[in-house]
Design an enzyme around this catalytic site. Structure first.
Site, PDB file in Angstrom:
ATOM      1  N   ARG A  10       1.004  10.367   0.446  1.00 11.96           N
ATOM      2  CA  ARG A  10       1.400  11.469   1.322  1.00 11.96           C
ATOM      3  C   ARG A  10       2.516  12.309   0.716  1.00 11.96           C
ATOM      4  NH1 ARG A  10       2.043   7.993   6.932  1.00 11.96           N
ATOM      5  NH2 ARG A  10      -0.025   6.971   6.854  1.00 11.96           N
TER       6      ARG A  10
ATOM      7  N   THR B  66      -3.852   6.597   1.825  1.00 12.37           N
ATOM      8  CA  THR B  66      -4.064   8.022   2.089  1.00 12.37           C
ATOM      9  C   THR B  66      -4.730   8.696   0.898  1.00 12.37           C
ATOM     10  OG1 THR B  66      -1.943   7.899   3.277  1.00 12.37           O
ATOM     11  CG2 THR B  66      -3.022  10.030   3.228  1.00 12.37           C
TER      12      THR B  66
ATOM     13  N   GLU C 260       0.875  -1.168   0.000  1.00 15.10           N
ATOM     14  CA  GLU C 260       0.000   0.000   0.000  1.00 15.10           C
ATOM     15  C   GLU C 260       0.910   1.216   0.000  1.00 15.10           C
ATOM     16  OE1 GLU C 260      -2.494   2.630   3.144  1.00 15.10           O
ATOM     17  OE2 GLU C 260      -2.685   0.458   3.380  1.00 15.10           O
TER      18      GLU C 260
ATOM     19  N   LYS D  29     -10.784  -0.565   7.273  1.00 14.32           N
ATOM     20  CA  LYS D  29      -9.535  -0.193   7.941  1.00 14.32           C
ATOM     21  C   LYS D  29      -9.867   0.327   9.338  1.00 14.32           C
ATOM     22  CE  LYS D  29      -5.597   2.965   7.424  1.00 14.32           C
ATOM     23  NZ  LYS D  29      -4.872   3.854   6.490  1.00 14.32           N
TER      24      LYS D  29
END
Length: 320
Positions: free
Chosen positions: A44, A68, A40, A128
């Site tokens: 960012r 993100t 993953e 999540k």
């Protein structure tokens, strides 16, 4: 197999932040070498999308995800770059709707009953749990699972080798994500071999292999009882007859006939038998599917194929 199903079998999701695009391919290789073909890559940093593209092209066997993800535009860009699943820190309705409309698996961050019910209303059942450490870790997951037995969590944030075992054997944990699997320090130091080492150690904890018992073949029920009583006479383990075998304590199973293996079998317990099979098959080991045993629809035991016998003993996986 869907991306989410594969994530569940892999059980670990490295959360990777790239500051230098030159780290992309060596890091991917380190993960493949460790036996964990999933990533993953977070968005960012500006290197997130280029890294997704670069690794997806070079290592198509890696199940690539983007993390993100905060907007529909980011989701579109990530999928175009090669991402096969999307992860968001919170539950963004627009992002979820776009992913569902385009058949892209998404696991949004949820940490409260209200968020979980909102996700369920959108048809999502793998969520999540972030940040896990802030919301109670495994106990937080367990508490939320109580009223919501139809969901599974991917906890991220505050999980590492020191507490991975707390999550590894829980049925409501779909997988575990985290940056410990690919630490920024190791990438900065170009210590890719340590990434491989960490991944291998984490997989070992995840699978939780341990000796369950030793099985011995006997020619008859009488002979099996004789052997069990002899073991009991030496060690005082006790004797427990069963339908097809006799146990001496919990560590010795004496078969009432010539079972699998020249001399018998070695039973190995694991946290998650389907996951263990998946990893072993990735490593080239075959299962003897005819030996599968289920209980209430759940796989409980299976033998490896006879070509994987060790020292005349068949190998037998058992669900803990």
């Amino acid at each position: 197999m869907t991306a989410l199903e594969r994530i569940g079998l892999l059980g670990l999701v490295p959360v990777v932040v790239f500051d230098d695009i030159e780290d992309a391919l060596p890091t991917a290789k380190a993960m493949v070498d460790g036996g964990l073909p999933v990533m993953e890559i977070t968005l960012r940093t500006a290197q997130g999308l280029p890294a997704i593209k670069k690794i997806s092209d070079a290592y198509p066997e890696i199940l690539m995800g983007a993390g993100t993800v905060l907007s529909v535009e980011q989701a579109k860009d990530a999928v175009e770059a090669g991402a096969k699943f999307i992860v968001s820190p919170g539950l963004n309705d627009d992002v979820v709707k776009w992913c569902l409309n385009h058949d892209v698996p998404i696991t949004p961050g949820c940490a409260t009953p209200t968020e979980i019910e909102h996700a369920l209303g959108q048809g999502l059942k793998v969520l999540k749990f972030f940040p896990a450490s802030l919301y109670g870790g495994i106990e937080g997951c367990k508490a939320l699972y109580g009223p919501y037995r139809m969901i599974k969590f991917i906890p991220t944030g505050g999980v590492g080798l020191n507490n991975l075992a707390e999550y590894a054997d829980k049925s409501f944990i779909h997988a575990i994500g985290g940056g410990w699997l690919c630490s920024p320090k190791d990438m900065k130091d170009k210590n890719y071999s340590n990434i491989t080492k960490t991944i291998k150690a984490s997989i070992n904890v995840l699978l939780g292999f341990e000796l369950a018992h030793i099985g011995m073949n006997a020619q008859s029920e009488a002979k099996a009882m004789e052997i069990a009583e002899k073991i009991d006479g030496i060690f005082g383990f006790g004797v427990k007859p069963g339908a097809s075998s006799v146990f001496a304590g919990t560590g010795f199973e004496i078969m009432k006939n010539m079972g699998k293996g020249q001399y018998g079998h070695i039973a190995i317990r694991t946290n998650h038998i389907e996951r263990a099979i998946y990893y072993l098959e990735m490593r080239g080991f075959e299962m003897d599917t005819a030996t599968k045993k289920e209980k209430e629809g759940k796989l409980m035991a299976v033998y490896l194929s006879s070509k994987n016998d060790i020292g005349g003993f068949a190998i037998h996986l058992v669900q803990k």
